[in-house]
Design an enzyme around this catalytic site. Structure first.
Site, PDB file in Angstrom:
ATOM      1  N   MET A 205       0.861  -1.193   0.000  1.00 37.41           N
ATOM      2  CA  MET A 205       0.000   0.000   0.000  1.00 37.41           C
ATOM      3  C   MET A 205       0.895   1.241   0.000  1.00 37.41           C
ATOM      4  O   MET A 205       1.711   1.418   0.895  1.00 37.41           O
ATOM      5  CB  MET A 205      -0.871  -0.036   1.257  1.00 37.41           C
ATOM      6  N   HIS A 206       0.745   2.042  -1.036  1.00 34.54           N
ATOM      7  CA  HIS A 206       1.557   3.262  -1.097  1.00 34.54           C
ATOM      8  C   HIS A 206       0.911   4.389  -1.891  1.00 34.54           C
ATOM      9  O   HIS A 206       1.477   5.463  -2.019  1.00 34.54           O
ATOM     10  CB  HIS A 206       2.926   2.946  -1.711  1.00 34.54           C
ATOM     11  N   ARG A 207      -0.287   4.148  -2.462  1.00 33.90           N
ATOM     12  CA  ARG A 207      -0.916   5.191  -3.283  1.00 33.90           C
ATOM     13  C   ARG A 207      -1.223   6.418  -2.441  1.00 33.90           C
ATOM     14  O   ARG A 207      -1.809   6.288  -1.347  1.00 33.90           O
ATOM     15  CB  ARG A 207      -2.248   4.719  -3.849  1.00 33.90           C
ATOM     16  N   ASP A 287      -2.708  -1.884  -3.349  1.00 33.01           N
ATOM     17  CA  ASP A 287      -3.192  -0.783  -4.190  1.00 33.01           C
ATOM     18  C   ASP A 287      -2.233  -0.587  -5.370  1.00 33.01           C
ATOM     19  O   ASP A 287      -2.248   0.429  -6.042  1.00 33.01           O
ATOM     20  CB  ASP A 287      -3.393   0.508  -3.381  1.00 33.01           C
TER      21      ASP A 287
END
Ligand code: UD1
Length: 368
Positions: A205-207, A287
């Site tokens: 998850m990094h968006r 994501d």
């Protein structure tokens, strides 16, 4: 022909590796240089991938580093223009949708140099994603558009791109996955961590849409925390997410102790290690864009925590489900997977390990 191959950020490396390998089969016809913009620079975000994938050390590193979108894009353009003027390539090849992809495309085109985009035509129709802007700008300028699936071809046709510029070649990232699958399977990482195959989940998850907003990030972490009571979640945490979670005071959601339980965070992992963990996972929560494709080929259920995807093929033929950042939807989908209700997938056309060869065949025909 002289080619500059561009990489900048983590997901670019596994896309460029097979292209370089395919080009190496034509030493008399193709001279190629590898340019790293330096968008990603940490050992674990960059060099680890070069090592795992057996990629050559970049011939040129622009060392642009992090910054706002305008700063980073501008720095790449300024530095890459000097490289183009010095090297005078016949073709620049860009992959994916990161800032470096767009910046190098604009720079080369303004100097009258032809540009090829690998992974063209993907569209999320979500202009809040910086990647969507990068994809649109890149595709409208490129001379050769190499696509991964029929959706991409349809998108480009709808935008008025002439069919003779578009080449449906398959998926270079899957070339890399298939090449390294056996090697990754043999690692002992999951055993060393005490993980039982199909009894743990992995998470990326990094968006910005998920991690830069405290309310959204908290909701997602609450859902993940509930899931992790049933099945441990291994989370190689991205620097952006780490920074934001610390800033928002959300560190209590994570376990970084010796035992893998709860949402268990590690440093970003190398390509082979993460492929290994994903292939034996019960499910992948993400994501990311690329992971939706990798899980499709691995046959591992994927829960995509985004409101949309530029890779609808993974939902059409695979086991990917789009749930957004909604806590209840994430929980409901995870429960379904945990109870064994699985959607069976199949591998999309031409995701067969030969996409890079097809790209090089096209280039040889066009240029040599
Ligand atoms: C970039 C890409 C995204 C891709 C992702 C994969 C753009 C617009 N985004 O997002 O499409 O999915 O890479 O990881 O190009 N940082 C480090 N070390 C590094 C690199 C970054 O600590 O080696 C930190 C910095 O604080 C930086 C932040 O991460 O400001 C974000 O990095 P950046 O490259 O701007 O975007 P990503 O979120 O990594």
């Amino acid at each position: 022909m002289k080619v500059l191959n561009i990489v900048g950020a983590r997901p670019n490396f596994m896309k460029m590796a097979p292209i370089i390998e395919a080009m190496n089969k034509y030493p008399k016809q193709i001279e190629h240089l590898l340019v790293h913009t330096g968008q990603h620079y940490d050992e674990k975000m960059s060099k680890a991938f070069f090592d795992d994938l057996g990629m050559p050390v970049p011939d040129i590193n622009l060392e642009v580093g992090s910054g706002s979108h305008a700063e980073q894009t501008a720095k790449v353009m300024i530095e890459f223009e000097k490289v183009c003027l010095r090297e005078k390539p016949d073709l620049v090849i860009v992959v994916g949708d990161v800032n470096s992809t767009m910046a190098c495309t604009i720079t080369a085109k303004k100097l009258g140099i032809k540009v090829a985009h690998v992974e063209a035509g993907l569209r999320s129709r979500d202009m809040s994603m910086p990647e969507e802007i990068n994809r649109l700008c890149t595709d409208v300028l490129c001379d050769y558009l190499f696509t991964t699936d029929h959706f991409a071809n349809e998108n480009l046709a709808a935008e008025g791109v002439p069919a003779e510029k578009v080449f449906f070649v398959g998926n270079v990232m899957i070339d890399t996955l298939l090449k390294h699958r056996e090697m990754a399977a043999g690692l002992t990482l999951s055993r060393n961590l005490g993980l039982v195959p199909k009894e743990y989940a992995t998470l990326t998850m990094h968006r910005p849409g998920n991690v830069d907003d405290k309310v959204v990030l908290t909701g997602i972490l609450e859902a993940l925390s509930e899931i992790s009571e049933e099945i441990p979640i291994v989370f190689p945490i991205h620097p952006r997410t780490k920074k934001m979670a610390e800033q928002f005071g959300l560190g209590h959601f994570f376990n970084s102790g010796e035992n893998v339980k709860g949402i268990w965070i590690t440093e970003p992992l190398g390509y082979l290690e993460f492929l290994h963990l994903n292939m034996y996972a019960k499910m992948v929560l993400t994501d990311s864009g690329g992971l939706q494709e990798e899980t499709t080929v691995l046959g591992v259920p994927c829960i995509t925590m985004r409101p949309n995807t530029e890779r609808p093929i993974t939902c059409e033929v695979g086991s990917n489900v789009i749930v957004g950042g909604n806590k209840q939807k994430i929980l409901a989908q995870a429960k379904q997977i945990l109870s064994g209700e699985l959607q069976q997938g199949r591998v999309p056309e031409k995701w067969d390990g030969h996409a890079a060869e097809r790209i090089v065949d096209v280039l040889i025909k066009e240029f040599v």
